[in-house]
Each structure stands twice: as structure tokens, then as C-alpha cells.
Motif scaffolding. Structure first.
Motif, PDB file in Angstrom:
ATOM      1  N   GLY A 295      -8.400   3.814   8.806  1.00  0.00           N
ATOM      2  CA  GLY A 295      -9.345   3.436   8.432  1.00  0.00           C
ATOM      3  C   GLY A 295      -9.938   2.205   8.051  1.00  0.00           C
ATOM      4  N   ASP A 296      -8.916   1.656   7.296  1.00  0.00           N
ATOM      5  CA  ASP A 296      -9.183   0.447   6.893  1.00  0.00           C
ATOM      6  C   ASP A 296      -9.468  -0.869   7.591  1.00  0.00           C
ATOM      7  N   GLU A 297     -10.744  -1.664   6.860  1.00  0.00           N
ATOM      8  CA  GLU A 297     -10.297  -3.325   7.268  1.00  0.00           C
ATOM      9  C   GLU A 297     -10.466  -3.291   8.766  1.00  0.00           C
ATOM     10  N   CYS A 298     -11.659  -2.578   9.464  1.00  0.00           N
ATOM     11  CA  CYS A 298     -11.845  -2.519  10.734  1.00  0.00           C
ATOM     12  C   CYS A 298     -13.075  -3.898  10.965  1.00  0.00           C
ATOM     13  N   GLY A 345      -8.944   9.718   4.978  1.00  0.00           N
ATOM     14  CA  GLY A 345      -8.393   7.676   5.410  1.00  0.00           C
ATOM     15  C   GLY A 345      -8.663   6.941   3.799  1.00  0.00           C
ATOM     16  N   TRP A 346      -8.338   5.592   4.722  1.00  0.00           N
ATOM     17  CA  TRP A 346      -9.348   4.141   3.144  1.00  0.00           C
ATOM     18  C   TRP A 346     -10.314   4.686   2.890  1.00  0.00           C
ATOM     19  N   ASP A 347     -11.006   4.455   1.440  1.00  0.00           N
ATOM     20  CA  ASP A 347     -12.136   3.968   1.011  1.00  0.00           C
ATOM     21  C   ASP A 347     -13.302   3.971   2.010  1.00  0.00           C
ATOM     22  N   SER A 362      -8.855   5.303  -2.662  1.00  0.00           N
ATOM     23  CA  SER A 362      -9.439   4.376  -3.204  1.00  0.00           C
ATOM     24  C   SER A 362      -8.365   3.111  -3.242  1.00  0.00           C
ATOM     25  N   TRP A 363      -8.702   2.331  -2.906  1.00  0.00           N
ATOM     26  CA  TRP A 363      -7.921   1.079  -2.907  1.00  0.00           C
ATOM     27  C   TRP A 363      -8.507  -0.102  -3.066  1.00  0.00           C
ATOM     28  N   ARG A 364      -9.957  -0.609  -3.356  1.00  0.00           N
ATOM     29  CA  ARG A 364     -10.369  -1.512  -3.433  1.00  0.00           C
ATOM     30  C   ARG A 364     -10.936  -2.212  -4.547  1.00  0.00           C
ATOM     31  N   THR A 396      -1.170  -0.226  -8.141  1.00  0.00           N
ATOM     32  CA  THR A 396      -0.650   0.583  -7.549  1.00  0.00           C
ATOM     33  C   THR A 396       0.099  -0.441  -6.093  1.00  0.00           C
ATOM     34  N   TYR A 397      -0.120  -1.366  -6.095  1.00  0.00           N
ATOM     35  CA  TYR A 397       0.855  -2.304  -4.776  1.00  0.00           C
ATOM     36  C   TYR A 397       2.057  -2.929  -5.549  1.00  0.00           C
ATOM     37  N   TYR A 398       2.514  -1.984  -5.040  1.00  0.00           N
ATOM     38  CA  TYR A 398       4.400  -2.965  -5.944  1.00  0.00           C
ATOM     39  C   TYR A 398       4.866  -3.799  -4.988  1.00  0.00           C
ATOM     40  N   MET A 445       3.937   0.758  -1.076  1.00  0.00           N
ATOM     41  CA  MET A 445       4.955  -0.632  -0.450  1.00  0.00           C
ATOM     42  C   MET A 445       4.330  -1.428   0.711  1.00  0.00           C
ATOM     43  N   TRP A 446       3.358  -2.127   0.988  1.00  0.00           N
ATOM     44  CA  TRP A 446       3.126  -2.353   1.701  1.00  0.00           C
ATOM     45  C   TRP A 446       4.422  -3.558   2.266  1.00  0.00           C
ATOM     46  N   SER A 447       4.453  -4.103   3.629  1.00  0.00           N
ATOM     47  CA  SER A 447       6.044  -4.635   3.933  1.00  0.00           C
ATOM     48  C   SER A 447       6.475  -6.065   4.953  1.00  0.00           C
TER      49      SER A 447
HETATM   50  C1  ACM Z   1      -4.845  -1.778   2.545  1.00  0.00           C
HETATM   51  O1  ACM Z   1      -4.302  -2.502   1.686  1.00  0.00           O
HETATM   52  N1  ACM Z   1      -6.293  -2.296   3.635  1.00  0.00           N
HETATM   53  C2  ACM Z   1      -4.939  -0.269   2.577  1.00  0.00           C
END
Ligand code: ACM
Ligand code: ZN
Length: 505
Positions: A295-298, A345-347, A362-364, A396-398, A445-447
Motif C-alpha cells: 500500500g505504500d508509495e502509490c 499495510g504501510w501507513d 508506520s514508516w514515514r 529501523t531501516y537498517y 532490511m530493504w535491499s
Molecule cells: C517503504 O519504505 N516504502 C515502506
């Protein structure tokens, strides 16, 4: 003076023995208990069931007479075993344990890590290794991000085009150059490397194998299929799923990072059926009650122009294209509820009437209400009654830089040194009556900038040790100096296990 003595006592108690995450209560007695073997077996512990103990909690007693474990459930017993793995010292054919009395239980029920396999694919052996390490640190949720613009990683029976077109890309961004303007740690390159990446994907049997492997370690796998944005790889397979198929030039996943304006067409009934079929497969394979729908960034720019989307808006009485996201979120929530599942879902999904049964993530950094602190958006959602997993990217985005000098790996930017990771409080800014809605958090862990397992481990550990302690140990028992003392020992343990753990800085 009193404070200094208290701190010294705390440090002494916490450093010997070095358990990570720190148990809630640990009394260390004189002496040791030794086993004449180098590995501990279940028969070496007296085990009792004690339903008065909290869920996932345990009591561990090591005396001259041996080792006794009590727990209310199998997870508690498993976590006692993880503590024992850290306490035992193998030497000269013997296993030696300090005599301790431990009473332990988790502070949060959701102790997770996200793995993005869309941007880079690691494969099931790496995933199993990550699961082993998570379990060793009493973490219990693997949030498995399985689809992205840059790669579709699951083979769904009856939909072979998804992996045929979506599981590979023509090329990827080059390893970047350091950008001095970003404090010498941000790497960027607009160039693409000309090397085909993929096809990489999991078969149904692979997915089931990983789910079973995780379950045996008390980890539930929460799969994420990110809709309605981040869908270029599916659109490559089925261009008719987007608003303007004629714009789909490449029948492969997207080559560079970033956000695409090509998203699913919500006015098209075929798109809706496609999404349902994908989630039906997900429900067949993943037993988790919680299913992540992204659901993020659409971007909504195509929806505004698309005749089918405009038709759906008219029919539903919507005045803004963005309301289509709420429509598909609610549709899938109902579809999954019929199968006994709950959406997460993402926030972004909370901004448009997500059902109250949804779990928000919650991420933003933006609060969503303009207040400007990392957690206010999530805190506000919790106040409104949403269950929340708190993963603000700033904490938290390591995959973000960890502040090491001469770091051999690359980062997209951001800055989360170990101390900052440890200081994170998922309940910061949350009013007391809403705290019950904060389920926990995750090491994220975004890659995009994680190329392989060594890179993954370096960025995850030791920061995920900090996350594990934040999620397991009560905040009043947390102490960064104690943590660092224990980590000096624990990091050597991890390295001894073959983990590419970054330095403690
Ligand atoms: C995200 O970092 N786009 C959830
Ligand atoms: Zn459309």
C-alpha cells in the motif's frame, strides 16, 4: 556515589553472563554447573509446564543439581533453550554453565525483521540463515517482501507469466560512487550496469519449506504482496492490469530503483480478480493470520486520467482518485477476512478508511498530521484504535548507514548508528491508553543496496541485536552501556558462528 555503585552493579549483573536480549530478571549465583558433553540435549534439562507463566516466557534455573526449565508453551521452552545456547561455554569436552535463576518473557508480541527480496534475491539458504539468527535473538516475525517493481519472486500455479516476465530485469543500478555532499556515506549512481539480473524466484515448494523451517523456530512468516503500487513486475507479465498498457515498453521488471507511476488499474475488474487470485495462493501457502498488502508509495496520476478508474470513482461517489486505494484495500480486506485473515499495510492505507481490523505499519518520518516527529503518525493511528507495528525509517531501516569508518559496503543514505538503533522506543509519543495497540517493531532490511548475504549480515548485525533487546526487554531494564559490554562477548559469538557482524560503534 550511589548512582555509580548502582551502575557498576547493573553492569556486572548484565555482563556476566552475556545474554542478548537481556532477560527480565536474572540472578547470578556462585559457581558453575557442568555437563560432560559439548552439546546440550533436551534430556539434559528437567522440563515442566507452568501455565501461570506469560505467553512465550520461561523460568530457567541452573543449580549444582542441574538445569530446570518451566514454561507455559513450546515457544517459552524454545526461548529458554536459546538463552542456554548463549550461557553455555564448551571447553575440553565439557559444557559449563553459570548458576543462574532467570525469569523471562517478552515485552512485545511482534518482534520482527523485514527482508526485501524484490530488489535483490538472496535465496532460501540465506533466508533460513536469517531465520536461525532471528530465533537465536528471540525474534518471531519474518516479514517477507516478495514482490516489487524490480522483481516478482513467487511462482503461482496457473500464472506462469509472472515469473516468465517479472522475475528478472535487464540490468540494475551500478555500485555507486560516494557523494561527499551527503557526509561521505551516501552512494549513488544513475548509471545502469548492463547485466541481466535473474530470473530469480521461489517455487511453491520453496515457500512451504521456508514457512515450515520458520515455524519450527517459532517464527511466523508474514508475506507481503505490495499493491496497488510497486507492481511493475506484475504489469510486465500482464500489461492489461495497468491503466495505460500501451505505455508498457519493457516486458521485464524495472531496472532502476525509485517509484513508478505505472500502478494497478483499480477501475479494471480483471485487475481485481488478479489480485484476489494472488492472495488466494498466498493464503494457501502461508498460515499466518496476518497478510501484508503493502500500500505504500502509490502515485495516483494514472487513475486521474484513466476512463476505467474514473468510471469506478463515479460509481462509488468518489471525488478524489486517491479514494480508489481505500476501495481496493477494503475489497481485499473483505476477501481475506472470508479466509480468516487480517490485512496489514504501510501507513498509507490508514489515510483512506482502512478497516479498523487492519494492522498499520508506520514508516514515514512525516507524522501525517504535520507534527513532524517520526512516530506521531503511528502514535495517532494507535490512538484511533489501529494496531500498529512501528518501523519509522529514521530508526529501523537498517539498510541505512551505521556510522562506521572505512565501511566496505554501500548505503542509500540515512544514518542509524548502533546507539540510535538501541535508543528506539516503539511506544514513544503514544498515549498510555493506546499502548496496547503497539504490537512491536522490526529490523527493516530493504535491499536496493544489499547485494548478498555478507552485506545483509553486516547491515543487520549488531543493530538487530539492539532491536531484539528493545522488543524483548522492558524499557526500564534497558541500558546501553550494559548492552555494549554484553555485545563485546556476543559479537565474538556471532563471528564464531560465521556471521559477518559489523563492529560495535
Ligand atoms: C517503504 O519504505 N516504502 C515502506
Ligand atoms: Zn485505471
Amino acid at each position: 556515589m550511589m548512582i555509580q555503585m548502582l551502575c557498576a552493579a547493573l553492569l556486572a549483573a548484565a555482563t556476566s553472563p552475556a545474554v542478548v536480549p537481556a532477560p527480565q530478571e536474572m540472578k547470578v549465583n556462585e559457581g558453575t554447573y557442568s555437563l560432560k558433553a559439548e552439546t546440550l540435549e533436551r534430556k539434559d534439562c528437567r522440563y515442566t509446564l507452568d501455565k501461570s507463566l506469560p505467553k512465550e516466557g520461561y523460568r530457567l534455573s541452573i543449580t549444582a543439581g542441574g538445569i530446570a526449565v518451566a514454561s507455559a508453551d513450546e515457544a517459552g521452552r524454545f526461548y529458554a533453550e536459546q538463552t542456554l545456547r548463549q550461557l553455555g561455554e564448551a571447553k575440553d569436552g565439557k559444557l559449563s554453565y553459570p548458576r543462574v535463576e532467570i525469569t523471562d518473557f517478552p515485552n512485545f508480541g511482534w518482534r520482527g525483521a523485514l527482508l526485501d527480496e524484490g530488489r535483490h534475491f538472496f535465496g532460501k539458504e540465506t533466508v533460513k540463515g536469517m531465520i536461525d539468527l532471528m530465533a537465536y535473538h528471540k525474534m518471531n516475525v519474518l516479514h517477507w517482501h516478495l514482490t516489487e517493481d524490480q522483481g516478482w519472486r513467487i511462482d503461482i500455479p496457473g500464472m506462469p507469466e509472472l515469473v516468465q516476465y517479472g522475475s528478472w530485469r535487464k540490468e540494475s543500478p551500478c555500485h555507486g560512487a560516494k557523494l561527499k555532499s551527503y557526509g561521505n556515506f551516501r552512494y549513488e549512481s544513475s548509471a545502469l550496469n548492463g547485466q541481466k539480473y535473474g530470473p530469480f524466484y521461489y517455487s511453491e515448494a520453496d515457500l512451504r519449506e521456508v514457512v515450515a523451517y520458520a515455524a519450527a523456530r517459532h517464527i511466523r512468516v508474514v508475506p507481503e504482496i505490495d499493491i496497488p503500487g510497486h507492481m511493475c513486475s506484475a504489469i510486465a507479465a500482464y500489461p492489461h492490469l495497468t491503466c495505460f498498457p500501451e505505455n508498457v515498453k519493457e516486458r521485464s521488471a524495472r531496472s532502476d530503483w525509485g517509484i513508478s507511476t505505472d500502478v494497478l488499474c483499480i477501475g479494471n475488474d480483471e485487475t481485481v480478480r488478479f489480485v484476489e487470485r494472488v492472495f488466494d495462493f498466498i493464503c494457501d501457502v502461508f498460515p499466518s493470520e496476518v497478510i501484508h498488502i503493502g500500500g505504500d508509495e502509490c502515485p495516483r496520476i494514472n487513475w486521474e486520467k484513466c476512463p476505467k478508474c474514473r468510471e469506478r470513482m463515479k460509481k462509488e461517489g468518489f471525488t478524489k482518485a486517491g479514494q480508489l486505494q481505500g476501495w481496493i484495500t477494503r475489497h481485499i480486506a473483505v476477501h481475506l477476512a472470508k479466509r480468516g485473515r487480517r490485512i496489514m499495510g504501510w501507513d498509507e492505507i490508514l489515510a483512506d478508511d482502512a478497516p479498523k481490523t487492519a494492522i498499520g505499519q508506520s514508516w514515514r518520518t512525516q507524522s501525517g498530521n504535520g507534527a513532524g516527529t517520526a512516530l506521531v503518525g503511528g502514535a495517532e493511528a494507535a490512538r484511533l484504535g489501529y494496531d500498529m507495528v512501528m518501523t519509522p525509517h529514521t530508526e529501523t531501516y537498517y539498510d541505512y548507514y551505521q556510522g562506521l569508518t572505512d565501511d566496505p559496503f554501500q548505503y542509500p543514505g540515512g544514518m542509524i548508528p548502533l546507539k540510535r538503533a538501541y535508543a528506539f522506543d516503539p511506544c514513544a509519543g503514544v498515549v498510555p491508553e493506546a499502548r496496547k495497540h503497539i504490537l512491536g517493531s522490526q529490523a527493516q532490511m530493504w535491499s536496493e543496496y544489499i547485494w548478498n548475504e555478507y552485506d545483509l549480515q553486516w547491515k543487520m548485525w549488531p543493530r538487530a541485536c539492539a532491536m531484539a533487546e528493545t522488543l524483548w526487554t522492558k524499557p526500564e531494564k534497558k541500558n546501553f552501556d550494559c548492552f555494549m559490554k554484553r555485545m563485546e562477548i556476543h559479537r565474538r559469538r556471532l563471528i564464531g558462528m560465521g556471521v559477518n557482524c559489523a563492529p560495535l560503534r
